[in-house]
Design an enzyme around this catalytic site. Structure first.
Site, PDB file in Angstrom:
ATOM      1  NE  ARG A   1      -2.246  -1.015   3.457  1.00 43.25           N
ATOM      2  CZ  ARG A   1      -2.633  -0.773   4.688  1.00 43.25           C
ATOM      3  NH1 ARG A   1      -3.810  -0.221   4.917  1.00 43.25           N
ATOM      4  NH2 ARG A   1      -1.885  -1.070   5.712  1.00 43.25           N
TER       5      ARG A   1
ATOM      6  CG  ASN B   1      -3.804  -4.144   3.105  1.00 40.18           C
ATOM      7  OD1 ASN B   1      -3.302  -4.060   1.999  1.00 40.18           O
ATOM      8  ND2 ASN B   1      -3.089  -4.129   4.211  1.00 40.18           N
TER       9      ASN B   1
END
Length: 99
Positions: free
Chosen positions: A20, A38
């Site tokens: 990320r 996520n």
């Protein structure tokens, strides 16, 4: 260059490896709008908006990811511009909480 919105799902070893943060850094460097988060199933979801060639380059980069990641699959489809509303107020690109 036409502006596009693309919805992307990334599967593999993409959590716990800085994926990320890497997406956030790459997207900001490319001046894209959107977000990344996520998912509880272990995948990563993202929305990218910008010039078509830049969005395509970002998705290509997502197929590799950061050095510790192992990307098994990347699914992409046309995104809904309304999905950009999930970003944090005032941010062009956001890292969102896990869902």
């Amino acid at each position: 260059m036409t502006a596009v919105v693309r919805h992307v799902m990334v599967r593999g070893r993409v959590q716990g490896v800085g994926y990320r943060a890497w997406v956030d850094h790459e997207a900001r460097a490319k001046n894209l709008e959107g977000w990344v988060r996520n998912l509880r199933d272990g995948s990563v979801e993202a929305v990218f908006a910008g010039a078509e060639d830049v969005v395509t380059a970002m998705i290509t980069a997502c197929r590799r990811g950061p050095s510790l990641a192992r990307v098994d699959a990347v699914q992409e489809e046309a995104g809904n511009p309304d999905a950009l509303n999930l970003r944090r107020a005032g941010e062009r690109f956001s890292v969102l909480p896990t869902v």
